[in-house]
Write a protein that holds these residues in place. Structure first.
Motif, short mmCIF file in Angstrom:
data_model
loop_
_atom_site.label_atom_id
_atom_site.label_comp_id
_atom_site.label_asym_id
_atom_site.label_seq_id
_atom_site.Cartn_x
_atom_site.Cartn_y
_atom_site.Cartn_z
N ALA A 52 0.85 -1.19 0.00
CA ALA A 52 0.00 0.00 0.00
C ALA A 52 0.88 1.23 0.00
CB ALA A 52 -0.91 0.01 1.23
N GLU A 53 0.39 2.28 -0.62
CA GLU A 53 1.16 3.52 -0.72
C GLU A 53 1.31 4.17 0.65
OE1 GLU A 53 0.96 6.55 -4.24
OE2 GLU A 53 -0.47 7.19 -2.70
N GLY A 54 2.53 4.56 0.99
CA GLY A 54 2.79 5.23 2.26
C GLY A 54 2.91 6.73 2.04
N THR A 55 4.01 7.32 2.52
CA THR A 55 4.25 8.75 2.34
C THR A 55 4.73 9.02 0.93
OG1 THR A 55 4.86 8.93 4.67
CG2 THR A 55 5.53 10.74 3.21
N THR A 56 4.12 9.98 0.26
CA THR A 56 4.53 10.33 -1.10
C THR A 56 4.71 11.83 -1.24
OG1 THR A 56 2.23 10.49 -1.84
CG2 THR A 56 3.33 8.37 -2.14
N ALA A 57 5.72 12.22 -2.00
CA ALA A 57 5.99 13.64 -2.25
C ALA A 57 5.32 14.05 -3.56
CB ALA A 57 7.49 13.88 -2.33
N ASP A 58 5.03 15.33 -3.70
CA ASP A 58 4.44 15.83 -4.93
C ASP A 58 5.46 15.78 -6.06
OD1 ASP A 58 2.08 16.36 -3.64
OD2 ASP A 58 2.61 18.44 -3.19
N ALA A 59 4.95 15.70 -7.29
CA ALA A 59 5.85 15.79 -8.45
C ALA A 59 6.45 17.19 -8.50
CB ALA A 59 5.06 15.50 -9.73
N ALA A 60 7.62 17.32 -9.12
CA ALA A 60 8.32 18.62 -9.15
C ALA A 60 8.67 19.00 -10.58
CB ALA A 60 9.58 18.56 -8.29
N VAL A 61 8.81 20.27 -10.82
CA VAL A 61 9.26 20.75 -12.12
C VAL A 61 10.76 20.51 -12.23
CG1 VAL A 61 9.51 22.78 -13.60
CG2 VAL A 61 7.44 22.48 -12.21
N HIS A 62 11.20 19.96 -13.35
CA HIS A 62 12.61 19.63 -13.53
C HIS A 62 13.28 20.55 -14.53
CE1 HIS A 62 15.84 17.13 -15.59
NE2 HIS A 62 16.27 17.26 -14.34
N THR A 63 14.44 21.05 -14.16
CA THR A 63 15.24 21.87 -15.07
C THR A 63 16.09 20.97 -15.94
OG1 THR A 63 15.34 23.67 -13.45
CG2 THR A 63 16.96 23.71 -15.24
N GLU A 64 15.99 21.12 -17.23
CA GLU A 64 16.70 20.25 -18.15
C GLU A 64 18.20 20.23 -17.85
OE1 GLU A 64 17.23 19.57 -22.99
OE2 GLU A 64 15.89 21.12 -22.22
N GLY A 65 18.75 19.02 -17.74
CA GLY A 65 20.17 18.85 -17.50
C GLY A 65 20.54 18.77 -16.03
N ALA A 66 19.61 19.17 -15.14
CA ALA A 66 19.90 19.14 -13.71
C ALA A 66 19.74 17.73 -13.16
CB ALA A 66 18.97 20.10 -12.97
N THR A 67 20.43 17.44 -12.07
CA THR A 67 20.35 16.12 -11.42
C THR A 67 19.00 15.95 -10.74
OG1 THR A 67 22.73 16.14 -11.03
CG2 THR A 67 21.40 14.59 -9.72
N ILE A 68 18.41 14.79 -10.93
CA ILE A 68 17.13 14.49 -10.28
C ILE A 68 17.39 13.73 -8.99
CG2 ILE A 68 14.93 13.26 -10.49
CD1 ILE A 68 15.10 13.63 -13.50
N THR A 69 16.90 14.26 -7.90
CA THR A 69 17.07 13.63 -6.60
C THR A 69 15.85 12.81 -6.25
OG1 THR A 69 18.43 15.49 -5.86
CG2 THR A 69 17.55 14.03 -4.15
N ALA A 70 16.07 11.59 -5.81
CA ALA A 70 14.95 10.71 -5.47
C ALA A 70 14.17 11.27 -4.30
CB ALA A 70 15.47 9.32 -5.12
N ASP A 71 12.86 11.17 -4.37
CA ASP A 71 12.02 11.63 -3.26
C ASP A 71 12.02 10.57 -2.15
OD1 ASP A 71 11.16 14.01 -4.51
OD2 ASP A 71 9.73 12.87 -5.72
N GLY A 72 11.59 10.98 -0.98
CA GLY A 72 11.56 10.06 0.16
C GLY A 72 10.25 9.30 0.27
N ASP A 73 9.74 8.86 -0.89
CA ASP A 73 8.48 8.11 -0.86
C ASP A 73 8.65 6.79 -0.12
OD1 ASP A 73 7.59 10.16 -2.38
OD2 ASP A 73 7.23 9.00 -4.21
N THR A 74 7.61 6.37 0.56
CA THR A 74 7.66 5.10 1.30
C THR A 74 6.54 4.18 0.83
OG1 THR A 74 6.25 5.93 3.07
CG2 THR A 74 8.63 6.22 3.34
N LEU A 75 6.75 2.92 1.05
CA LEU A 75 5.75 1.91 0.69
C LEU A 75 5.42 1.11 1.94
CD1 LEU A 75 4.24 0.78 -1.84
CD2 LEU A 75 5.99 -1.01 -1.91
N SER A 76 4.15 1.08 2.31
CA SER A 76 3.73 0.30 3.47
C SER A 76 3.01 -0.96 2.97
CB SER A 76 2.81 1.12 4.38
OG SER A 76 1.65 1.51 3.66
N SER A 77 2.43 -1.71 3.86
CA SER A 77 1.72 -2.93 3.45
C SER A 77 0.61 -3.24 4.44
CB SER A 77 2.69 -4.11 3.36
OG SER A 77 3.24 -4.40 4.64
#
Length: 380
Positions: free
Chosen positions: A152-177
């Motif tokens: 089951a879905e746990g804590t989720t972060a909103d989607a973000a606007v990405h600047t082309e060429g910039a590094t994408i950092t993983a969100d702290g989303d969690t998955l429960s059960s």
């Protein structure tokens, strides 16, 4: 040949007599008559085969070597496994004598765990369970043997606007059960030895209604009020606060503002499919007085289906008086019934009665607390 034809005539005559008994004697023993008719039909079929063979031999169309062995072909053309098994099982649980075909069917259908409930009877039980516990049709119900763990879905972060060429950092989303096991829900029914006299269909109807209704009522109560300790967890274990509930004053009456307020608390993602759950008394005491089509559409009715703020109303008298839950049952509650209802029987000599024990396996848990909101009447 003459004796064979005579016996066939006697069978036809006896069947006419039995038909007359059924039509004129309301107290006739239906099981005994049914058994005799079945035996007469079986005998008549064998006599017809014997007569055909004799006539064939006489006409030269059947060789003596081709004459079938009556033992090897006994009742083969009259054997219907499903029909005979149903009849055999419904007699077997009452300790009644079985016909030869019924004995064959029961032996074929008996596993190491014992004789299972016939498919037709089992389907009737399932139909009745769903009839008496409509919540089973609304929750996300699995039928997985043993325990089951569902992500089951746990804590989720909103989607973000990405600047082309910039590094994408993983969100702290969690998955429960949600982990479900299986708890027994049982109902013991006792009836006097007179159950032996019931006709097959009458007994089946009585047994299905008695067992299915009580088991269904218990499962329905668990879905709402289960503690989650050695039994299923119910919706009402959710911690209700100002973020997911509206409280009506002890001496106050439910208002349109109260209803609008609680609807506003329901997460919009659960709107599609959300329904009200309340007792019939609560609806007609608290909600129905709000019906005023000339002013607003808080409460409406269409062909017997009531809606509050557009959401359909489900009546369940297990709900606490003056309380109502609005939620998406399918997305908010997960249940599991790992096996069909089973029924075992035992004759109790000291009581001269039969005990029938129905058993279902069920577990359930709230998988999304945000899928539910509640109106509560203050008690102080």
């Amino acid at each position: 040949m003459k004796e064979l034809i005579k016996r066939m005539a006697e069978i036809r005559s006896r069947k006419v007599e039995l038909r007359g008994v059924l039509e004129t004697d309301a107290k006739a023993d239906l099981d005994a008559i049914e058994k005799e008719l079945r035996e007469l039909d079986e005998e008549y079929t064998n006599l017809e085969k014997r007569k055909a063979v004799i006539e064939g031999i006489g006409a030269g169309t059947v060789s003596v070597n081709e004459v079938p062995n009556p033992i090897n072909n006994r009742s083969a053309d009259n054997f219907d496994q499903d029909k005979e098994y149903r009849s055999a099982w419904l007699k077997h649980v009452r300790g009644l004598d079985l016909t030869e075909n019924e004995q064959r069917a029961l032996t074929t259908g008996t596993s190491s765990a014992g004789a299972v409930i016939p498919t037709v009877t089992q389907n009737k039980i399932i139909e009745k369970v769903n009839q008496y516990c409509p919540l089973l049709d609304k929750i996300d119900l699995l039928r997985v043997p043993g325990g089951v763990k569902v992500p089951a879905e746990g804590t989720t972060a909103d989607a973000a606007v990405h600047t082309e060429g910039a590094t994408i950092t993983a969100d702290g989303d969690t998955l429960s059960s949600v982990t479900l096991s299986a708890y027994e829900v049982t109902k013991l029914v006792t009836i006097s030895k007179s159950v032996e006299k019931m006709a097959i269909d009458v007994f089946e109807s009585w047994l299905v209604n008695k067992i299915a209704r009580k088991i269904a009522e218990k499962i329905g109560k668990l879905i709402i009020f289960g503690t989650g300790t050695n039994e299923a967890q119910g919706i009402n274990v959710i911690t209700w606060s100002a973020t997911n509930s509206v409280t009506v004053g002890k001496t106050a009456s439910l208002s349109a503002a109260n209803v609008q307020g609680v609807v506003a608390l329901l997460n919009g993602g659960y709107d599609n499919g959300a329904e009200w759950l309340m007792s019939k008394s609560t609806f007609f005491t608290d909600f129905h007085p709000l019906m005023n089509n000339s002013k607003d559409n808080i409460v409406t009715e269409d062909n017997g289906v009531y809606r509050v703020m557009g959401y359909p109303v489900n009546f369940d008298d297990r709900m606490t008086a003056h309380e109502a839950i609005l939620g998406n049952l399918y997305r908010g509650y997960l249940g599991n019934m790992p096996e069909d209802v089973t029924i075992t029987s035992q004759f109790v000599t000291r009581e001269n009665a039969y005990d029938f024990l129905g058993c279902a396996m069920f577990d359930g848990k709230v998988q999304a607390t945000e899928a539910f909101v509640k109106i509560v009447k203050a008690t102080a």
